[in-house]
Every structure is written in structure tokens, then in C-alpha cells.
Design a protein around this motif. Structure first.
Motif, PDB file in Angstrom:
ATOM      1  N   SER A   1      43.249  28.748  45.049  1.00 53.17           N
ATOM      2  CA  SER A   1      43.699  30.077  45.467  1.00 53.17           C
ATOM      3  C   SER A   1      43.468  31.099  44.362  1.00 53.17           C
ATOM      4  O   SER A   1      43.863  32.251  44.494  1.00 53.17           O
ATOM      5  N   SER A   2      42.801  30.682  43.286  1.00 52.71           N
ATOM      6  CA  SER A   2      42.572  31.562  42.145  1.00 52.71           C
ATOM      7  C   SER A   2      41.076  31.726  41.881  1.00 52.71           C
ATOM      8  O   SER A   2      40.393  30.756  41.531  1.00 52.71           O
ATOM      9  N   LYS A   3      40.595  32.942  42.005  1.00 50.36           N
ATOM     10  CA  LYS A   3      39.189  33.217  41.705  1.00 50.36           C
ATOM     11  C   LYS A   3      38.868  32.888  40.248  1.00 50.36           C
ATOM     12  O   LYS A   3      37.821  32.306  39.954  1.00 50.36           O
ATOM     13  N   ASP A   4      39.765  33.235  39.336  1.00 44.38           N
ATOM     14  CA  ASP A   4      39.545  32.972  37.913  1.00 44.38           C
ATOM     15  C   ASP A   4      39.420  31.476  37.633  1.00 44.38           C
ATOM     16  O   ASP A   4      38.561  31.047  36.866  1.00 44.38           O
ATOM     17  N   LEU A   5      40.280  30.677  38.268  1.00 43.33           N
ATOM     18  CA  LEU A   5      40.223  29.232  38.074  1.00 43.33           C
ATOM     19  C   LEU A   5      38.927  28.667  38.651  1.00 43.33           C
ATOM     20  O   LEU A   5      38.310  27.786  38.055  1.00 43.33           O
ATOM     21  N   ASP A   6      38.495  29.194  39.782  1.00 41.51           N
ATOM     22  CA  ASP A   6      37.238  28.728  40.377  1.00 41.51           C
ATOM     23  C   ASP A   6      36.053  29.055  39.473  1.00 41.51           C
ATOM     24  O   ASP A   6      35.161  28.220  39.278  1.00 41.51           O
ATOM     25  N   ILE A   7      36.034  30.248  38.909  1.00 41.52           N
ATOM     26  CA  ILE A   7      34.952  30.627  37.995  1.00 41.52           C
ATOM     27  C   ILE A   7      34.969  29.722  36.764  1.00 41.52           C
ATOM     28  O   ILE A   7      33.922  29.246  36.310  1.00 41.52           O
ATOM     29  N   GLU A   8      36.158  29.453  36.239  1.00 45.18           N
ATOM     30  CA  GLU A   8      36.293  28.566  35.081  1.00 45.18           C
ATOM     31  C   GLU A   8      35.811  27.151  35.421  1.00 45.18           C
ATOM     32  O   GLU A   8      35.102  26.520  34.635  1.00 45.18           O
ATOM     33  N   SER A   9      36.176  26.652  36.589  1.00 44.32           N
ATOM     34  CA  SER A   9      35.762  25.312  37.011  1.00 44.32           C
ATOM     35  C   SER A   9      34.256  25.229  37.201  1.00 44.32           C
ATOM     36  O   SER A   9      33.617  24.248  36.802  1.00 44.32           O
TER      37      SER A   9
END
Length: 95
Positions: free
Chosen positions: A59-67
Motif C-alpha cells: 500500500s506504499s509507493k515508496d516501499l514498492d520503489i525501494e523493493s
């Protein structure tokens, strides 16, 4: 020419408590990737193709980009060129 093709690793990150699914065994994403890297080296693969869904979207764009950044860095460990397509889970929060 030897080509290794894989898809749907669905890496979620180090905290597996946030994701539960009987269908996607995300806790195996990194061990499977490690094994694929070993196979590519042992079999002297010429090309690797990732068909997408290398991460499990959150649910987090930032976490997806980091992943995604983490996983694309890991793909550099293949001993040959690795080309990737982006899947729907890779792009879900990338608006």
C-alpha cells in the motif's frame, strides 16, 4: 545459446508479517533468486529474462520503489545480461 526465464518472484521485503497468502509464497523470493543465480553460473547461461512481478506490491509507493530497486540490484548478480519486463505488481502503485 542458453536462456533462463523466470517470473513472479513477488519479493515483499524483510518483514513478512505484513503479507499473508496461500497463493504467493513471498518468503521464498530471495532463496529462489539465489538458486537461479547459481544455476545461471553453473549452466553457463547466456541470457536471463525476468517476465515480471518481481515484487509483491504494497500500500506504499515508496516501499514498492525501494523493493524494486533492491531486486533490480540483486539481478545484477547474474553472470550474464538480465533483461526484465515489468509486471502488474511491479507497476501497481507507480502512477
Amino acid at each position: 545459446m542458453k536462456i533462463l526465464v523466470f517470473t513472479d518472484l513477488h519479493y515483499y521485503g524483510d518483514d513478512m508479517e505484513g503479507f499473508h497468502s496461500e497463493r504467493k509464497l513471498v518468503q521464498f523470493a530471495l532463496p529462489i533468486l539465489d538458486e537461479l543465480i547459481k544455476i545461471a553460473a553453473r549452466e553457463e547461461v547466456d541470457l536471463v529474462v525476468n517476465l515480471g512481478d518481481i515484487i509483491q506490491d504494497t500500500s506504499s509507493k515508496d516501499l514498492d520503489i525501494e523493493s524494486l530497486a533492491f531486486m533490480f540490484h540483486r539481478l545484477e548478480e547474474f553472470p550474464c545480461p538480465c533483461y526484465s519486463l515489468l509486471g502488474n505488481h511491479d507497476l501497481k502503485r507507480m502512477d
